[in-house]
Design a protein around this motif. Structure first.
Motif, PDB file in Angstrom:
ATOM      1  N   VAL A 166      -4.747 -65.586 -64.573  1.00 18.16           N
ATOM      2  CA  VAL A 166      -3.674 -66.568 -64.718  1.00 18.16           C
ATOM      3  C   VAL A 166      -3.279 -66.762 -66.180  1.00 18.16           C
ATOM      4  N   VAL A 167      -4.184 -66.419 -67.101  1.00 16.75           N
ATOM      5  CA  VAL A 167      -3.862 -66.573 -68.527  1.00 16.75           C
ATOM      6  C   VAL A 167      -3.535 -65.244 -69.182  1.00 16.75           C
ATOM      7  N   GLY A 168      -3.437 -64.189 -68.374  1.00 19.93           N
ATOM      8  CA  GLY A 168      -2.984 -62.906 -68.900  1.00 19.93           C
ATOM      9  C   GLY A 168      -4.070 -61.917 -69.267  1.00 19.93           C
ATOM     10  N   GLY A 169      -5.328 -62.286 -69.081  1.00 19.36           N
ATOM     11  CA  GLY A 169      -6.390 -61.319 -69.315  1.00 19.36           C
ATOM     12  C   GLY A 169      -6.367 -60.220 -68.268  1.00 19.36           C
ATOM     13  N   THR A 170      -6.769 -59.030 -68.651  1.00 21.52           N
ATOM     14  CA  THR A 170      -6.728 -57.891 -67.733  1.00 21.52           C
ATOM     15  C   THR A 170      -8.074 -57.172 -67.677  1.00 21.52           C
ATOM     16  N   TRP A 171      -8.352 -56.629 -66.508  1.00 26.53           N
ATOM     17  CA  TRP A 171      -9.553 -55.815 -66.281  1.00 26.53           C
ATOM     18  C   TRP A 171      -9.153 -54.631 -65.411  1.00 26.53           C
ATOM     19  N   TYR A 172      -9.795 -53.479 -65.648  1.00 24.33           N
ATOM     20  CA  TYR A 172      -9.404 -52.267 -64.979  1.00 24.33           C
ATOM     21  C   TYR A 172     -10.618 -51.517 -64.432  1.00 24.33           C
ATOM     22  N   ALA A 173     -10.359 -50.753 -63.393  1.00 22.21           N
ATOM     23  CA  ALA A 173     -11.364 -49.813 -62.924  1.00 22.21           C
ATOM     24  C   ALA A 173     -11.540 -48.727 -63.983  1.00 22.21           C
ATOM     25  N   ASP A 174     -12.731 -48.203 -64.068  1.00 23.43           N
ATOM     26  CA  ASP A 174     -13.005 -47.171 -65.082  1.00 23.43           C
ATOM     27  C   ASP A 174     -12.088 -45.962 -64.911  1.00 23.43           C
ATOM     28  N   SER A 175     -11.720 -45.673 -63.679  1.00 22.33           N
ATOM     29  CA  SER A 175     -10.919 -44.474 -63.397  1.00 22.33           C
ATOM     30  C   SER A 175      -9.504 -44.553 -63.961  1.00 22.33           C
ATOM     31  N   VAL A 176      -9.039 -45.755 -64.270  1.00 18.70           N
ATOM     32  CA  VAL A 176      -7.667 -45.897 -64.765  1.00 18.70           C
ATOM     33  C   VAL A 176      -7.608 -46.498 -66.163  1.00 18.70           C
ATOM     34  N   LYS A 177      -8.744 -46.892 -66.679  1.00 17.91           N
ATOM     35  CA  LYS A 177      -8.777 -47.538 -67.995  1.00 17.91           C
ATOM     36  C   LYS A 177      -8.189 -46.619 -69.055  1.00 17.91           C
ATOM     37  N   GLY A 178      -7.305 -47.159 -69.860  1.00 15.22           N
ATOM     38  CA  GLY A 178      -6.645 -46.378 -70.897  1.00 15.22           C
ATOM     39  C   GLY A 178      -5.382 -45.687 -70.437  1.00 15.22           C
ATOM     40  N   ARG A 179      -5.141 -45.648 -69.130  1.00 15.88           N
ATOM     41  CA  ARG A 179      -3.942 -45.007 -68.595  1.00 15.88           C
ATOM     42  C   ARG A 179      -3.008 -46.007 -67.924  1.00 15.88           C
ATOM     43  N   PHE A 180      -3.584 -47.021 -67.308  1.00 16.71           N
ATOM     44  CA  PHE A 180      -2.803 -48.019 -66.562  1.00 16.71           C
ATOM     45  C   PHE A 180      -2.810 -49.338 -67.323  1.00 16.71           C
ATOM     46  N   ALA A 197      -1.942 -42.351 -53.775  1.00 17.01           N
ATOM     47  CA  ALA A 197      -2.438 -43.386 -52.868  1.00 17.01           C
ATOM     48  C   ALA A 197      -1.287 -44.333 -52.551  1.00 17.01           C
ATOM     49  N   VAL A 198      -1.538 -45.198 -51.585  1.00 20.99           N
ATOM     50  CA  VAL A 198      -0.678 -46.361 -51.388  1.00 20.99           C
ATOM     51  C   VAL A 198      -1.211 -47.468 -52.288  1.00 20.99           C
ATOM     52  N   TYR A 199      -0.341 -48.036 -53.081  1.00 18.68           N
ATOM     53  CA  TYR A 199      -0.726 -49.085 -54.025  1.00 18.68           C
ATOM     54  C   TYR A 199      -0.298 -50.443 -53.482  1.00 18.68           C
ATOM     55  N   TYR A 200      -1.229 -51.376 -53.545  1.00 23.77           N
ATOM     56  CA  TYR A 200      -0.999 -52.722 -53.039  1.00 23.77           C
ATOM     57  C   TYR A 200      -1.202 -53.741 -54.152  1.00 23.77           C
ATOM     58  N   CYS A 201      -0.337 -54.739 -54.199  1.00 19.25           N
ATOM     59  CA  CYS A 201      -0.649 -55.883 -55.037  1.00 19.25           C
ATOM     60  C   CYS A 201      -1.183 -57.001 -54.151  1.00 19.25           C
ATOM     61  N   ALA A 202      -1.956 -57.857 -54.757  1.00 20.32           N
ATOM     62  CA  ALA A 202      -2.601 -58.935 -54.021  1.00 20.32           C
ATOM     63  C   ALA A 202      -2.732 -60.156 -54.923  1.00 20.32           C
ATOM     64  N   ALA A 203      -2.767 -61.320 -54.287  1.00 19.93           N
ATOM     65  CA  ALA A 203      -2.842 -62.578 -55.026  1.00 19.93           C
ATOM     66  C   ALA A 203      -4.068 -63.371 -54.607  1.00 19.93           C
ATOM     67  N   ARG A 204      -4.674 -64.002 -55.594  1.00 20.75           N
ATOM     68  CA  ARG A 204      -5.845 -64.830 -55.354  1.00 20.75           C
ATOM     69  C   ARG A 204      -5.704 -66.097 -56.190  1.00 20.75           C
ATOM     70  N   TRP A 205      -5.829 -67.230 -55.525  1.00 15.19           N
ATOM     71  CA  TRP A 205      -5.722 -68.512 -56.232  1.00 15.19           C
ATOM     72  C   TRP A 205      -6.873 -68.644 -57.218  1.00 15.19           C
ATOM     73  N   GLY A 206      -6.535 -68.906 -58.449  1.00 16.93           N
ATOM     74  CA  GLY A 206      -7.565 -69.204 -59.432  1.00 16.93           C
ATOM     75  C   GLY A 206      -8.078 -67.968 -60.157  1.00 16.93           C
ATOM     76  N   SER A 207      -9.378 -67.847 -60.235  1.00 14.95           N
ATOM     77  CA  SER A 207     -10.000 -66.840 -61.097  1.00 14.95           C
ATOM     78  C   SER A 207      -9.842 -65.426 -60.541  1.00 14.95           C
ATOM     79  N   TRP A 208      -9.971 -64.475 -61.427  1.00 18.53           N
ATOM     80  CA  TRP A 208      -9.770 -63.084 -61.036  1.00 18.53           C
ATOM     81  C   TRP A 208     -10.992 -62.548 -60.312  1.00 18.53           C
ATOM     82  N   SER A 209     -10.780 -61.455 -59.589  1.00 17.60           N
ATOM     83  CA  SER A 209     -11.857 -60.791 -58.861  1.00 17.60           C
ATOM     84  C   SER A 209     -11.496 -59.331 -58.696  1.00 17.60           C
ATOM     85  N   ARG A 210     -12.495 -58.490 -58.578  1.00 18.75           N
ATOM     86  CA  ARG A 210     -12.268 -57.083 -58.266  1.00 18.75           C
ATOM     87  C   ARG A 210     -12.580 -56.770 -56.803  1.00 18.75           C
TER      88      ARG A 210
END
Length: 122
Positions: free
Chosen positions: A53-67, A91-104
């Motif tokens: 919600v504050v703009g921090g980002t986290w990535y899977a290792d497989s896409v880090k540095g590319r996405f 792949a089919v890419y999906y976006c998803a929403a979660r109230w509050g804190s981030w999760s993988r």
């Protein structure tokens, strides 16, 4: 309630780029962590990345540095910029929403888009 609509998928050659968009309805968009997942044929749905919600980002290792994931609260939209695409990104890419804190974890997300197909040719 949040409704999500992805767009921007398509066919691209290896090494190319695509930008996916996920438009969200609802006035509380800024209170949701927004994740991206993908599912290849015959595979489980996997975590790609998330923006908090504050703009921090986290990535899977497989896409880090590319996405790169970003969000525009004025437009209620989250983006997935994909560079240096590989055939294994197909792949089919999906976006998803979660109230509050981030999760993988897929099970933590309560709202999902319909998905958009990304195909990377070799």
């Amino acid at each position: 309630q949040v409704q999500l609509v992805e767009s921007g998928g398509g066919l691209v050659q290896a090494g190319g780029s695509l930008r996916l968009s996920c438009a969200a309805s609802g006035r509380t968009f800024s209170s949701y962590a927004m994740g991206w997942f993908r599912q290849a044929p015959g595979s489980e749905r996997d975590f790609v990345g998330v923006v908090s919600v504050v703009g921090g980002t986290w990535y899977a290792d497989s896409v880090k540095g590319r996405f790169t994931i970003s969000r525009d609260s004025a437009k209620n939209t989250v983006y997935l910029q994909m560079n240096s695409l590989k055939p294994e990104d197909t792949a089919v890419y999906y976006c998803a929403a979660r109230w509050g804190s981030w999760s993988r974890h897929m099970s933590d997300y309560t709202h999902w888009g319909q998905g958009t197909q990304v195909t990377v040719s070799s």
